[in-house]
Design a protein around this motif. Sequence first.
Motif, PDB file in Angstrom:
ATOM      1  N   HIS A  33       0.833  -1.199   0.000  1.00 30.57           N
ATOM      2  CA  HIS A  33       0.000   0.000   0.000  1.00 30.57           C
ATOM      3  C   HIS A  33       0.869   1.252   0.000  1.00 30.57           C
ATOM      4  N   ALA A  34       1.919   1.242   0.821  1.00 29.75           N
ATOM      5  CA  ALA A  34       2.797   2.411   0.907  1.00 29.75           C
ATOM      6  C   ALA A  34       3.477   2.678  -0.426  1.00 29.75           C
ATOM      7  N   ALA A  35       3.809   1.621  -1.162  1.00 31.93           N
ATOM      8  CA  ALA A  35       4.527   1.788  -2.418  1.00 31.93           C
ATOM      9  C   ALA A  35       3.639   2.319  -3.526  1.00 31.93           C
ATOM     10  N   PHE A  36       2.411   1.792  -3.631  1.00 31.97           N
ATOM     11  CA  PHE A  36       1.554   2.127  -4.766  1.00 31.97           C
ATOM     12  C   PHE A  36       0.502   3.187  -4.466  1.00 31.97           C
ATOM     13  N   ALA A  37       0.287   3.524  -3.203  1.00 32.14           N
ATOM     14  CA  ALA A  37      -0.767   4.475  -2.851  1.00 32.14           C
ATOM     15  C   ALA A  37      -0.632   5.818  -3.559  1.00 32.14           C
ATOM     16  N   PRO A  38       0.592   6.384  -3.714  1.00 32.86           N
ATOM     17  CA  PRO A  38       0.689   7.680  -4.410  1.00 32.86           C
ATOM     18  C   PRO A  38       0.310   7.622  -5.885  1.00 32.86           C
ATOM     19  N   LEU A  39       0.169   6.423  -6.435  1.00 28.54           N
ATOM     20  CA  LEU A  39      -0.061   6.283  -7.876  1.00 28.54           C
ATOM     21  C   LEU A  39      -1.516   5.989  -8.219  1.00 28.54           C
ATOM     22  N   LEU A  65       7.337  -2.005 -18.876  1.00 22.11           N
ATOM     23  CA  LEU A  65       6.374  -0.915 -18.779  1.00 22.11           C
ATOM     24  C   LEU A  65       6.365  -0.149 -20.089  1.00 22.11           C
ATOM     25  N   HIS A  66       5.179  -0.012 -20.663  1.00 20.94           N
ATOM     26  CA  HIS A  66       5.054   0.725 -21.921  1.00 20.94           C
ATOM     27  C   HIS A  66       4.158   1.932 -21.700  1.00 20.94           C
ATOM     28  N   GLY A  67       4.510   3.040 -22.320  1.00 23.38           N
ATOM     29  CA  GLY A  67       3.685   4.231 -22.203  1.00 23.38           C
ATOM     30  C   GLY A  67       4.357   5.425 -22.839  1.00 23.38           C
ATOM     31  N   GLU A  68       3.572   6.433 -23.120  1.00 19.32           N
ATOM     32  CA  GLU A  68       4.116   7.654 -23.702  1.00 19.32           C
ATOM     33  C   GLU A  68       5.096   8.316 -22.739  1.00 19.32           C
ATOM     34  N   THR A  69       5.919   9.181 -23.286  1.00 19.82           N
ATOM     35  CA  THR A  69       6.851   9.940 -22.456  1.00 19.82           C
ATOM     36  C   THR A  69       6.088  10.742 -21.406  1.00 19.82           C
ATOM     37  N   GLY A  70       6.542  10.657 -20.171  1.00 18.45           N
ATOM     38  CA  GLY A  70       5.943  11.448 -19.103  1.00 18.45           C
ATOM     39  C   GLY A  70       4.799  10.786 -18.365  1.00 18.45           C
ATOM     40  N   THR A  71       4.496   9.517 -18.660  1.00 14.05           N
ATOM     41  CA  THR A  71       3.363   8.853 -18.006  1.00 14.05           C
ATOM     42  C   THR A  71       3.728   8.275 -16.641  1.00 14.05           C
ATOM     43  N   GLY A  72       5.003   8.302 -16.276  1.00 12.71           N
ATOM     44  CA  GLY A  72       5.386   7.866 -14.935  1.00 12.71           C
ATOM     45  C   GLY A  72       5.972   6.477 -14.855  1.00 12.71           C
ATOM     46  N   LYS A  73       6.644   6.035 -15.901  1.00 18.25           N
ATOM     47  CA  LYS A  73       7.159   4.666 -15.915  1.00 18.25           C
ATOM     48  C   LYS A  73       8.180   4.424 -14.810  1.00 18.25           C
ATOM     49  N   GLU A  74       9.044   5.413 -14.553  1.00 19.26           N
ATOM     50  CA  GLU A  74      10.033   5.199 -13.493  1.00 19.26           C
ATOM     51  C   GLU A  74       9.379   5.160 -12.114  1.00 19.26           C
ATOM     52  N   LEU A  75       8.350   5.977 -11.894  1.00 18.18           N
ATOM     53  CA  LEU A  75       7.664   5.946 -10.604  1.00 18.18           C
ATOM     54  C   LEU A  75       7.034   4.579 -10.348  1.00 18.18           C
ATOM     55  N   PHE A  76       6.466   3.983 -11.395  1.00  9.68           N
ATOM     56  CA  PHE A  76       5.891   2.649 -11.239  1.00  9.68           C
ATOM     57  C   PHE A  76       6.992   1.614 -10.998  1.00  9.68           C
ATOM     58  N   ALA A  77       8.122   1.775 -11.662  1.00  9.65           N
ATOM     59  CA  ALA A  77       9.242   0.858 -11.439  1.00  9.65           C
ATOM     60  C   ALA A  77       9.724   0.945  -9.998  1.00  9.65           C
ATOM     61  N   ARG A  78       9.801   2.153  -9.458  1.00  8.57           N
ATOM     62  CA  ARG A  78      10.218   2.329  -8.063  1.00  8.57           C
ATOM     63  C   ARG A  78       9.204   1.697  -7.112  1.00  8.57           C
ATOM     64  N   ALA A  79       7.924   1.818  -7.443  1.00 10.29           N
ATOM     65  CA  ALA A  79       6.893   1.224  -6.601  1.00 10.29           C
ATOM     66  C   ALA A  79       7.007  -0.297  -6.587  1.00 10.29           C
ATOM     67  N   SER A  84       8.611  -5.116  -3.278  1.00 15.39           N
ATOM     68  CA  SER A  84       9.169  -6.444  -3.525  1.00 15.39           C
ATOM     69  C   SER A  84      10.033  -6.914  -2.358  1.00 15.39           C
ATOM     70  N   ALA A  85      10.432  -8.180  -2.433  1.00 13.48           N
ATOM     71  CA  ALA A  85      11.328  -8.737  -1.427  1.00 13.48           C
ATOM     72  C   ALA A  85      12.727  -8.146  -1.537  1.00 13.48           C
ATOM     73  N   ARG A  86      12.994  -7.422  -2.617  1.00 15.06           N
ATOM     74  CA  ARG A  86      14.302  -6.805  -2.830  1.00 15.06           C
ATOM     75  C   ARG A  86      14.350  -5.356  -2.348  1.00 15.06           C
ATOM     76  N   CYS A  87      13.347  -4.937  -1.598  1.00 15.28           N
ATOM     77  CA  CYS A  87      13.263  -3.519  -1.221  1.00 15.28           C
ATOM     78  C   CYS A  87      14.448  -3.059  -0.373  1.00 15.28           C
ATOM     79  N   ASN A  88      15.131  -3.985   0.304  1.00  9.68           N
ATOM     80  CA  ASN A  88      16.321  -3.599   1.070  1.00  9.68           C
ATOM     81  C   ASN A  88      17.534  -3.384   0.180  1.00  9.68           C
TER      82      ASN A  88
END
Length: 360
Positions: A33-39, A65-79, A84-88
């Motif tokens: 929830h904390a990761a995806f809530a802002p999106l 992740l596919h999308g037009e420039t500026g749609t937030g692909k990196e933010l979704f990748a960070r989420a 994930s189990a790799r968050c550390n």
Amino acid sequence: MRYTATPFKGWTHGKHVKRDTAYPLPADSDLEHAAFAPLALGDTTIATVVHRLQRAAKSNLPILLHGETGTGKELFARAIHAASARCNGPFVALNCASIPEGLIESELFGHRAGAFTGASTRGARGLIQQANGGTLFLDEIGDMPLAMQSRLLRVLAEKEVTPVGADTPIKTDFRIISATHRDLQERAARHAFREDLLFRLHGLAVTLPPLRTRTDIGELARRLLAAEQTVIGRRLTLEPCANRLIARLRWPGNVRQLRQVLTTAAWLSDAPGIRAIDIETALESGITDMMAGPANAGHDAPRHTVGNAAPEDARSLLLLSLRRNRWNVSSTAREFNTARTTIYRRMARFGIVQPNLLDS
């Protein structure tokens, strides 16, 4: 204590390579929830995307992740990384389109000391090694040179990387997330992108919707504006006329452009709330010239409807169109699917005068 990647602070523009440090999450926080809530702000398409990514985040699936420039692909990748189990572990990002072809190999794979002219005398760990135990995010993967695609494919297949100039491979353990605005299947058909690499990256593929199709643009605008309040030093709100204008524009630069325009409007406005005229000013101020596109620019681009809009919205839309078309009334009429005489009548009603007539 649990850690995740650097928290989202909006739409920032940094260097082409990023490696985040960690920060602590509250012990009772729900990680997903904390990761995806802002999106997830209410749009059903985004909600579907978030649901799929939340489930996939728990796995080690490669995600495209596919999308037009500026749609937030990196933010979704960070989420995804944060949930994930790799968050550390580290989140390492590379924009494949922003780094010269001659440097991408050493940036990604690293190099031994003196491996090539100008190489570090101590050698360097590549981004793949830096991402060990975490996530490697390759933005604009469709722009990666073919030679590098072959090397990346081998890394993904063998789970080991050989730095430039080295003979011995190094074991790696990372999750890969890639993003592009290009049609990779079409590029693969033209042999501009390796089809076997596409299969490797295509564990789960999702498409982020363009801003012009999202139903949560009003809430998104409020969130973006609220994030600027501390920097600007005053409470920021959107007037209803500004909200309506924002909802009517096509935003070819998507969320990145929306934030830029809102920030500019907030700095330039001296009114208590951001008005439609402030949005107009920000759009023409030189910060960005990516204004609403013509009505026939895409299948999802609706016709402008000045005749049914509120007066302040109608004037804003008409003025934007006239300026975009360099005051060519015929072009503006085509954009609104109406007659030139109708445009002239509306200009007179709203007090809009062509610049070449101001001195008459």
